[in-house]
Design an enzyme around this catalytic site. Structure first.
Site, PDB file in Angstrom:
ATOM      1  N   ALA A  11       0.639  -1.201  -0.042  1.00 34.51           N
ATOM      2  CA  ALA A  11       0.082  -0.531  -0.293  1.00 34.51           C
ATOM      3  C   ALA A  11       0.372   1.102   0.265  1.00 34.51           C
ATOM      4  O   ALA A  11      -0.117   2.128  -0.431  1.00 34.51           O
ATOM      5  CB  ALA A  11      -0.959  -0.374   0.858  1.00 34.51           C
ATOM      6  N   TYR A 152      15.983  -1.101  15.107  1.00 32.73           N
ATOM      7  CA  TYR A 152      16.228  -1.555  13.720  1.00 32.73           C
ATOM      8  C   TYR A 152      17.301  -2.423  13.246  1.00 32.73           C
ATOM      9  O   TYR A 152      16.872  -3.039  12.441  1.00 32.73           O
ATOM     10  CB  TYR A 152      16.218  -0.122  13.350  1.00 32.73           C
ATOM     11  CG  TYR A 152      15.253   0.014  11.865  1.00 32.73           C
ATOM     12  CD1 TYR A 152      13.980  -0.110  11.432  1.00 32.73           C
ATOM     13  CD2 TYR A 152      16.427   0.493  10.834  1.00 32.73           C
ATOM     14  CE1 TYR A 152      13.802  -0.022  10.182  1.00 32.73           C
ATOM     15  CE2 TYR A 152      15.724   0.315   9.526  1.00 32.73           C
ATOM     16  CZ  TYR A 152      14.884   0.100   9.045  1.00 32.73           C
ATOM     17  OH  TYR A 152      14.758  -0.019   7.318  1.00 32.73           O
TER      18      TYR A 152
HETATM   19  P1  NAI Z   1       5.721   2.608   3.552  1.00 32.21           P
HETATM   20  O1  NAI Z   1       6.279   3.230   5.108  1.00 32.21           O
HETATM   21  O2  NAI Z   1       6.432   3.929   3.014  1.00 32.21           O
HETATM   22  O3  NAI Z   1       5.768   0.831   3.450  1.00 32.21           O
HETATM   23  C1  NAI Z   1       5.338  -0.031   5.038  1.00 32.21           C
HETATM   24  C2  NAI Z   1       4.567  -0.820   4.493  1.00 32.21           C
HETATM   25  O4  NAI Z   1       3.985  -1.456   5.233  1.00 32.21           O
HETATM   26  C3  NAI Z   1       3.407   0.227   4.918  1.00 32.21           C
HETATM   27  O5  NAI Z   1       1.862  -0.003   3.767  1.00 32.21           O
HETATM   28  C4  NAI Z   1       2.436  -0.467   6.025  1.00 32.21           C
HETATM   29  O6  NAI Z   1       1.341  -0.168   5.850  1.00 32.21           O
HETATM   30  C5  NAI Z   1       2.675  -2.364   5.416  1.00 32.21           C
HETATM   31  N1  NAI Z   1       3.237  -2.433   7.440  1.00 32.21           N
HETATM   32  C6  NAI Z   1       3.316  -1.891   7.863  1.00 32.21           C
HETATM   33  N2  NAI Z   1       3.195  -2.746   9.737  1.00 32.21           N
HETATM   34  C7  NAI Z   1       2.592  -3.720   8.601  1.00 32.21           C
HETATM   35  C8  NAI Z   1       1.477  -4.781   9.480  1.00 32.21           C
HETATM   36  N3  NAI Z   1       1.346  -5.353  10.626  1.00 32.21           N
HETATM   37  N4  NAI Z   1       0.999  -5.950   8.517  1.00 32.21           N
HETATM   38  C9  NAI Z   1       1.218  -5.917   7.098  1.00 32.21           C
HETATM   39  N5  NAI Z   1       1.667  -4.213   6.556  1.00 32.21           N
HETATM   40  C10 NAI Z   1       2.774  -3.650   7.164  1.00 32.21           C
HETATM   41  O7  NAI Z   1       7.953   2.009   4.399  1.00 32.21           O
HETATM   42  P2  NAI Z   1       9.080   2.080   2.994  1.00 32.21           P
HETATM   43  O8  NAI Z   1      10.684   3.156   2.951  1.00 32.21           O
HETATM   44  O9  NAI Z   1       8.484   1.363   1.310  1.00 32.21           O
HETATM   45  O10 NAI Z   1       9.877  -0.010   3.309  1.00 32.21           O
HETATM   46  C11 NAI Z   1       9.741  -0.498   2.519  1.00 32.21           C
HETATM   47  C12 NAI Z   1      10.776  -1.532   3.994  1.00 32.21           C
HETATM   48  O11 NAI Z   1      12.275  -1.010   3.588  1.00 32.21           O
HETATM   49  C13 NAI Z   1      10.867  -1.612   4.972  1.00 32.21           C
HETATM   50  O12 NAI Z   1      10.846  -2.893   5.812  1.00 32.21           O
HETATM   51  C14 NAI Z   1      11.564  -0.900   5.863  1.00 32.21           C
HETATM   52  O13 NAI Z   1      12.261  -1.698   7.019  1.00 32.21           O
HETATM   53  C15 NAI Z   1      12.626  -0.707   4.643  1.00 32.21           C
HETATM   54  N6  NAI Z   1      13.891  -0.140   4.296  1.00 32.21           N
HETATM   55  C16 NAI Z   1      13.470   1.410   3.856  1.00 32.21           C
HETATM   56  C17 NAI Z   1      14.285   2.362   3.894  1.00 32.21           C
HETATM   57  C18 NAI Z   1      13.378   4.542   3.962  1.00 32.21           C
HETATM   58  O14 NAI Z   1      14.812   5.033   4.095  1.00 32.21           O
HETATM   59  N7  NAI Z   1      12.681   4.437   3.534  1.00 32.21           N
HETATM   60  C19 NAI Z   1      15.766   2.287   4.288  1.00 32.21           C
HETATM   61  C20 NAI Z   1      15.765   0.905   4.525  1.00 32.21           C
HETATM   62  C21 NAI Z   1      14.433   0.025   4.578  1.00 32.21           C
END
Ligand code: NAI
Length: 258
Positions: A11, A152
């Site tokens: 999402a 984290y």
């Molecule tokens: P985001 O916050 O845009 O998307 C994360 C998604 O995971 C959201 O749609 C959220 O609803 C979903 N989510 C969270 N908890 C949940 C649950 N309990 N059950 C089901 N869905 C759940 O974050 P982003 O940036 O797209 O992150 C994606 C991945 O990338 C994560 O694993 C994050 O740790 C990793 N990441 C992100 C970085 C960044 O700078 N944005 C850097 C390094 C890693």
């Protein structure tokens, strides 16, 4: 033939960009997220994970071509362990039979450059032993003593170690299932928006996550790497953590680590 690909965290951010990319390529994407997805489920709890597995199996008819786990949280606390680590490893494990039933199954997970930083070895060990209660209790203790910064990195280091162990254990490589991770630096998504908007935090990140190659990444950049690692073309890469980080890992770890 149309591939059925499950994407968690579909999402928002990286998962959303990936779902759009794969859909445009003709895959049947089964998005899994708390809301606004084909399968709405909470990956932070065993019941929620069971619902996610059931929903995915129903939609792919028991044969899953690829699973890519992007769901994650950045707010320190037990959810960080339950979603980032167990929300991935338990889901991947539970869907292994459906993957094994596919012709050229693939798995991708999302780690982080933070996984290379100092984590809490006791939390990492609890994760790797599969003890979610202990791991989350230790996470809460860390928050209570004001030491949440390690959470984290711990969740992502544990994930990378789990990947290395699992990829060559029975039922994975020997069943033709590559299992890889991408580890982003800073990606411009809702997760990082607050950090990136704050000049003081940008200064901190220049040190912590130096990205000399093209700076902060768009979610689409990470999505392309995940799409390739989980495409049929990837027949021989497994157990790799691919840093999509603008050179941060090479800068921080230097030439002797590879
Ligand atoms: P985001 O916050 O845009 O998307 C994360 C998604 O995971 C959201 O749609 C959220 O609803 C979903 N989510 C969270 N908890 C949940 C649950 N309990 N059950 C089901 N869905 C759940 O974050 P982003 O940036 O797209 O992150 C994606 C991945 O990338 C994560 O694993 C994050 O740790 C990793 N990441 C992100 C970085 C960044 O700078 N944005 C850097 C390094 C890693």
């Amino acid at each position: 033939m149309t591939r059925h690909v499950a994407v968690t965290g579909a999402a928002s951010g990286i998962g959303h960009a990936l779902a759009a990319l794969l859909t445009a390529r003709g895959d049947e994407v089964i998005g899994v997220d708390l809301a606004d997805a084909e399968v709405c489920a909470d990956l932070s709890t065993p019941d929620g994970r069971a619902n996610a597995v059931g929903g995915v199996l129903e939609r792919c008819d028991g044969v899953l071509d690829a699973l890519i786990t992007c769901a994650g949280v950045a707010a320190p606390g037990r959810l960080m362990i339950s979603v980032n680590y167990f929300g991935t490893t338990e889901l991947v494990t539970a869907l292994r039979p459906a993957l094994a039933a596919a012709d050229r199954p693939r798995v991708g997970v999302v780690g982080s450059i933070s996984g290379t930083q100092q984590g809490d070895p006791r939390i990492v060990a609890a994760c790797l032993s599969g003890d979610e209660s202990l791991a989350t209790a230790r996470a809460e203790e860390a928050v209570a003593r004001g030491d949440a910064r390690q959470l984290y990195p711990s969740s992502k280091a544990a994930l990378a170690q789990w990947l290395r162990r699992t990829c060559v254990s029975p039922g994975w490589a020997d069943a033709g299932i590559p299992l890889n991770a991408v580890a982003p630096g800073v990606v411009l998504t809702p997760m990082s928006a607050e950090l990136v908007a704050d000049e003081r935090m940008r200064e901190v990140m220049r040190e912590a996550v130096p990205m000399p190659l093209n700076g902060y990444a768009d979610p689409e950049t990470v999505a392309h790497a995940l799409a390739w690692l989980t495409a049929p073309e990837n027949s021989h890469i497994t157990g790799q953590v691919v840093y999509v980080d603008g050179g941060a890992e090479a800068t921080l770890r230097g030439p002797e680590q590879f």
